[in-house]
Scaffold this motif. Sequence first.
Motif, PDB file in Angstrom:
ATOM      1  N   THR A  18       1.091  -1.222  -0.146  1.00 31.12           N
ATOM      2  CA  THR A  18       0.265   0.475  -0.010  1.00 31.12           C
ATOM      3  C   THR A  18       0.793   1.346   0.004  1.00 31.12           C
ATOM      4  O   THR A  18       1.847   0.788   0.882  1.00 31.12           O
ATOM      5  CB  THR A  18      -1.372   0.134   1.467  1.00 31.12           C
ATOM      6  OG1 THR A  18       0.111  -0.271   2.588  1.00 31.12           O
ATOM      7  CG2 THR A  18      -2.035  -1.289   1.285  1.00 31.12           C
ATOM      8  N   ASP A  19       0.564   2.351  -0.799  1.00 28.40           N
ATOM      9  CA  ASP A  19       1.218   3.191  -0.914  1.00 28.40           C
ATOM     10  C   ASP A  19       2.699   3.299  -0.807  1.00 28.40           C
ATOM     11  O   ASP A  19       3.760   3.802  -0.664  1.00 28.40           O
ATOM     12  CB  ASP A  19       1.533   4.228   0.082  1.00 28.40           C
ATOM     13  CG  ASP A  19      -0.222   4.558   0.188  1.00 28.40           C
ATOM     14  OD1 ASP A  19      -1.377   5.084  -0.088  1.00 28.40           O
ATOM     15  OD2 ASP A  19      -1.062   4.326   1.599  1.00 28.40           O
ATOM     16  N   GLY A  20       3.169   2.217  -2.112  1.00 28.61           N
ATOM     17  CA  GLY A  20       4.578   1.788  -2.616  1.00 28.61           C
ATOM     18  C   GLY A  20       5.760   1.068  -1.183  1.00 28.61           C
ATOM     19  O   GLY A  20       6.247   1.175  -1.621  1.00 28.61           O
ATOM     20  N   ARG A  21       4.277   0.769  -0.176  1.00 28.42           N
ATOM     21  CA  ARG A  21       5.008   0.100   0.727  1.00 28.42           C
ATOM     22  C   ARG A  21       4.795  -1.436   1.385  1.00 28.42           C
ATOM     23  O   ARG A  21       3.352  -1.738   0.942  1.00 28.42           O
ATOM     24  CB  ARG A  21       5.489   1.139   1.864  1.00 28.42           C
ATOM     25  CG  ARG A  21       6.480   1.989   2.172  1.00 28.42           C
ATOM     26  CD  ARG A  21       6.219   3.174   3.004  1.00 28.42           C
ATOM     27  NE  ARG A  21       6.672   1.983   4.451  1.00 28.42           N
ATOM     28  CZ  ARG A  21       6.972   2.573   5.548  1.00 28.42           C
ATOM     29  NH1 ARG A  21       6.326   4.166   5.938  1.00 28.42           N
ATOM     30  NH2 ARG A  21       7.153   1.788   6.475  1.00 28.42           N
ATOM     31  N   TRP A  22       5.264  -2.437   1.749  1.00 27.11           N
ATOM     32  CA  TRP A  22       4.836  -3.396   2.455  1.00 27.11           C
ATOM     33  C   TRP A  22       4.471  -3.015   3.501  1.00 27.11           C
ATOM     34  O   TRP A  22       5.630  -2.516   4.548  1.00 27.11           O
ATOM     35  CB  TRP A  22       6.136  -4.287   2.176  1.00 27.11           C
ATOM     36  CG  TRP A  22       6.162  -4.905   1.055  1.00 27.11           C
ATOM     37  CD1 TRP A  22       7.849  -4.878   0.191  1.00 27.11           C
ATOM     38  CD2 TRP A  22       4.801  -5.199   0.132  1.00 27.11           C
ATOM     39  NE1 TRP A  22       6.781  -5.263  -1.520  1.00 27.11           N
ATOM     40  CE2 TRP A  22       5.927  -6.057  -1.782  1.00 27.11           C
ATOM     41  CE3 TRP A  22       3.620  -6.476  -0.220  1.00 27.11           C
ATOM     42  CZ2 TRP A  22       4.763  -6.644  -2.584  1.00 27.11           C
ATOM     43  CZ3 TRP A  22       3.511  -6.971  -0.746  1.00 27.11           C
ATOM     44  CH2 TRP A  22       3.998  -6.886  -2.207  1.00 27.11           C
ATOM     45  N   ARG A  23       2.994  -4.051   4.018  1.00 28.58           N
ATOM     46  CA  ARG A  23       2.644  -3.256   5.442  1.00 28.58           C
ATOM     47  C   ARG A  23       2.252  -4.531   5.802  1.00 28.58           C
ATOM     48  O   ARG A  23       1.570  -5.651   5.169  1.00 28.58           O
ATOM     49  CB  ARG A  23       1.950  -2.100   5.410  1.00 28.58           C
ATOM     50  CG  ARG A  23       2.609  -1.057   4.794  1.00 28.58           C
ATOM     51  CD  ARG A  23       1.664   0.468   5.072  1.00 28.58           C
ATOM     52  NE  ARG A  23       1.460   1.434   5.616  1.00 28.58           N
ATOM     53  CZ  ARG A  23       2.386   1.801   4.512  1.00 28.58           C
ATOM     54  NH1 ARG A  23       2.106   1.743   3.263  1.00 28.58           N
ATOM     55  NH2 ARG A  23       2.953   3.344   4.783  1.00 28.58           N
ATOM     56  N   ALA A  24       2.016  -4.899   7.325  1.00 30.32           N
ATOM     57  CA  ALA A  24       1.842  -6.414   8.096  1.00 30.32           C
ATOM     58  C   ALA A  24       0.089  -5.872   7.913  1.00 30.32           C
ATOM     59  O   ALA A  24      -0.125  -4.967   8.171  1.00 30.32           O
ATOM     60  CB  ALA A  24       1.513  -6.504   9.006  1.00 30.32           C
TER      61      ALA A  24
END
Length: 108
Positions: free
Chosen positions: A94-100
């Motif tokens: 999301t938004d260019g970043r990997w998130r848990a």
Amino acid sequence: MRDAMTAGDVETLDELLTRDFTLTHITGYCQPRAEWLAEVRDGTMTYHSVVDVAITVDVGADAPVLTARTRTEATIWGSYGTWPLQLVIHLVRTDGRWRAAHVVASTW
């Protein structure tokens, strides 16, 4: 995420989690993001140390799933101990970043 948990760094955890993040505890309780962050903030959940024993990443699905086997020393809801935890962390971009997006904790 491990470093932020042991530091009680809710601001960093906030950045690493999706808005609809959940944590399923070894008890089976599926805890919403806001509740977990509040309990980390107020010390109801204090992570003293998290030592990685083994980490694998499955990149075969639509999004990666990280599985970490740890020895986690913590005080959770008043109970202190060191648990052999397996954390299955489902990640989304999301938004260019990997998130848990979701973590499932069990013992191993």
